[in-house]
Enzyme design. Structure first.
Site, PDB file in Angstrom:
ATOM      1  N   GLU A  66       0.841  -1.190   0.000  1.00 29.67           N
ATOM      2  CA  GLU A  66       0.000   0.000   0.000  1.00 29.67           C
ATOM      3  C   GLU A  66       0.879   1.244   0.000  1.00 29.67           C
ATOM      4  OE1 GLU A  66      -4.191  -1.340   2.076  1.00 29.67           O
ATOM      5  OE2 GLU A  66      -2.649  -0.473   3.374  1.00 29.67           O
TER       6      GLU A  66
ATOM      7  N   CYS B 183      -0.923   6.963   9.833  1.00 26.53           N
ATOM      8  CA  CYS B 183       0.224   6.294  10.446  1.00 26.53           C
ATOM      9  C   CYS B 183      -0.223   5.057  11.223  1.00 26.53           C
ATOM     10  CB  CYS B 183       0.932   7.274  11.387  1.00 26.53           C
ATOM     11  SG  CYS B 183       2.366   6.599  12.206  1.00 26.53           S
TER      12      CYS B 183
END
Length: 343
Positions: A90, A331
């Site tokens: 990703e 994150c």
């Protein structure tokens, strides 16, 4: 069959010589590979057809298949890409005005096992080739149809566990024959692999270094980041001092604030002591939701207190603006999983 992206300039020159082609063809080939990102040798229209055929008989062009693309309310886009051997990674594109930042992966999965990160839950599939790291950035560039202005290797994987490919990708991203992105706008994020930090300090380019710290208390850091237990905080502190001495550059410490774990007064005092008197920037990260995780984010007020106390002792500190959390692109949320496509 080898991917043409993975041969060196010298190797390409040797192949062209063997095929009876002039040296200037190398620059033409590399423009198609690294600037235009073609998917087929037939697209290399300024090359003789015989050369295109000869190259196609010897090499592939790799390539990535987009399996999913999600668009956040803030304009960020997350991509799930399948590589030539079926491995998936990703990456994320984050636009801000006229600028476009890309968060790219250096490995498919991760072996570090950080307790608060979705990527490590499934373990490591494999490290990526430099061309596969670079290819993610190119994919985002082409989807946004705009120039990439900065890249952070903060996606899946530990870049310093794939050091040579990481450096090769950074150099290609920096090169005027590649993306032409300034070195200081290319950032590597490591969990703190000390030998590679010291090696990185000796590289000639001014790439930026970020270290995932997340606690300055050894027992807490061992709990949160078991993959780097063997690298003590004392040795990390000394290595970062060496890094600053050799480069003169300000590293960043990343600190995901977790309620009741690393947001206590003891943790704050230890972080202040770790950073006091050093050249450093501390990025306080609001913990993002990871399904199944027992960890919860600390309060905004506590994040503000961390910033205030660090600034009191002269340490630059900010709270990172989270991007793409609504599509699990923030994150700690990247996980190689097929999601419902939103475009």
């Amino acid at each position: 069959m080898q991917d043409l992206h993975d041969i060196t300039h010298g190797e390409l020159l040797a192949v062209l010589e063997e095929l009876g082609q002039p040296k200037f063809r190398a620059k033409q080939v590399e423009e198609w590979l690294w600037e235009k990102g073609v998917a087929s040798f037939d697209e290399m229209t300024n090359l003789p057809k015989a050369l295109r055929t000869a190259l196609a008989e010897r090499y592939t062009l790799g390539g990535m298949e987009q399996l999913a693309r999600q668009v956040s309310e803030d304009g960020s886009r997350k991509y799930l890409l399948r590589l030539g051997d079926g491995a998936a990674v990703e990456c994320v594109g984050m636009p801000t005005g006229s600028k476009l930042a890309v968060c790219a992966s250096s490995q498919a999965g991760c072996a570090m096992g950080c307790a608060f990160c979705a990527t490590g839950a499934a373990g490591l599939t494999r490290s990526l080739a430099a061309s596969e790291i670079y290819g993610q950035v190119m994919h985002v560039r082409d989807d946004f149809d705009t120039r990439v202005t900065s890249v952070v290797l903060m996606g899946q994987g530990e870049p310093f566990a794939n050091y040579d490919a990481t450096l090769s990708a950074l150099r290609r991203l920096n090169s005027p024959d590649g993306m032409g992105i300034g070195a200081r706008h290319l950032t590597v994020s490591t969990c703190g692999i000390i030998p590679q930090i010291l090696r990185f300090a000796k590289e000639p380019e001014q790439f930026t270094l970020a270290v995932s710290l997340h606690s300055a208390v050894q027992r807490t850091r061992n709990l949160l980041m078991p993959g780097v237990k063997r690298y003590s905080l004392l040795n990390l502190y000394e290595a970062m001092g060496t890094y600053v001495d050799l480069t003169g550059r300000r590293p960043t410490y990343e600190y995901a604030l977790i309620r009741g774990v690393n947001d206590t007064e003891e943790e704050l005092e230890s972080l202040v002591d770790f950073c006091r008197g050093t050249l450093a920037h501390v990025n306080i990260i609001r913990l993002n939701e990871v399904p199944g995780s027992k960890f919860l984010p600390a309060s905004d007020a506590r994040a503000g207190e961390f910033v205030r106390r660090l600034q009191q002792v002269g340490v630059e500190a900010t709270i990172r603006l989270s991007r793409g959390a609504d599509i699990d692109a923030a994150c700690g949320q990247l996980r190689q999983r097929m999601e419902k496509k939103r475009a």
